[in-house]
Design a protein around this motif. Structure first.
Motif: not given
Lengths: 143, 97
Positions: A1, A3-5, A20-23, A59-60, A63, A135, B30, B78-79, B92-97
């Protein structure tokens, strides 16, 4: 997360947004039973709570920390934040098990909860299995 | 998956409509997985590029028969995004970690 961000920040236009949509499993709630994915059986208009799906939440939490740091570093500002109850409906125990194996392979159901679910399904064959999880939905704008 | 309904109340979609500036946006999804969210928003945006490391999930995304001129999917990390700076309006980060 992390690096991706960083990469998302790079490819976004100025004023662009991250959605950002996450549990939502905040560190403050730990592994509390009421904060996990909840499993219900819907028998017509009655609902029976049969148990939970638990998992490792590291992991959550990571993030959450990455996003908090991005806001603290003033790379993004938070426009809005909401938490909703997201629902899945399974028509049978077989589809529930298939979906679990495919999408929730890291989630664990205790033996007693599983027995409760199976007994309820035997007693009420037309039951729909409903799984709910919190969520979190956030929109952040690139500064 | 047959026999499974995901968010049939469309709570997620109501939130998206209310808070996200989709109109005319160039969107990068993403960790798009099987393209569930891309599929739901494709009529609201200018274009969507979905990336994921999982070829199996991307095959499912293609199986949804999204419009080719709006949505594209690719295997990417993604990195190390294979895109130029400042090329999207929405990530979009949809349910991705």
């Amino acid at each position: 997360m992390g690096h991706a961000l960083h990469e998302a920040f790079r490819v976004l236009n100025p004023g662009g947004c991250v959605l950002d949509i996450r549990p939502y499993f905040p560190v403050s709630q730990g592994n509390r039973r009421d904060a996990r994915q909840q499993v219900f059986c819907q028998v017509e208009k009655e609902e029976i709570h049969v148990g939970t799906l638990a998992r490792d939440y590291v992991d959550f939490h990571f993030a959450d920390r990455v996003l908090a740091e991005a806001v603290r570093d003033q790379r993004f500002v938070v426009n809005c934040r909401e938490v909703i109850r997201f629902r899945y409906y399974h028509d049978s125990l077989a589809t529930f098990d298939l979906y679990r194996a495919d999408k929730w392979d890291k989630a664990h159901m205790s033996v007693s909860d599983r027995r409760h679910l199976e007994r309820t399904m035997l007693r009420h064959p037309a039951t729909v299995i409903r799984v709910e999880l919190p969520v979190q939905f956030r929109v952040l704008t690139k500064v | 998956m047959k026999g499974v309904r995901v968010d049939p109340e469309r709570r997620e979609m109501r939130l998206l409509k209310r808070h996200v500036p989709f109109a005319g946006a160039r969107v990068l999804d993403i960790g798009c997985g099987d393209g569930r969210l891309s599929n739901r928003i494709r009529n609201w945006v200018h274009s969507i590029v979905g990336i994921d490391l999982s070829e199996r999930d991307l095959r499912r995304a293609h199986g949804r028969k999204l419009l080719d001129d709006v949505a594209k999917f690719a295997v990417a990390d993604a990195s190390r995004l294979p895109f130029q700076d400042r090329s999207f309006d929405l990530a979009l980060f949809s349910w991705s970690l």
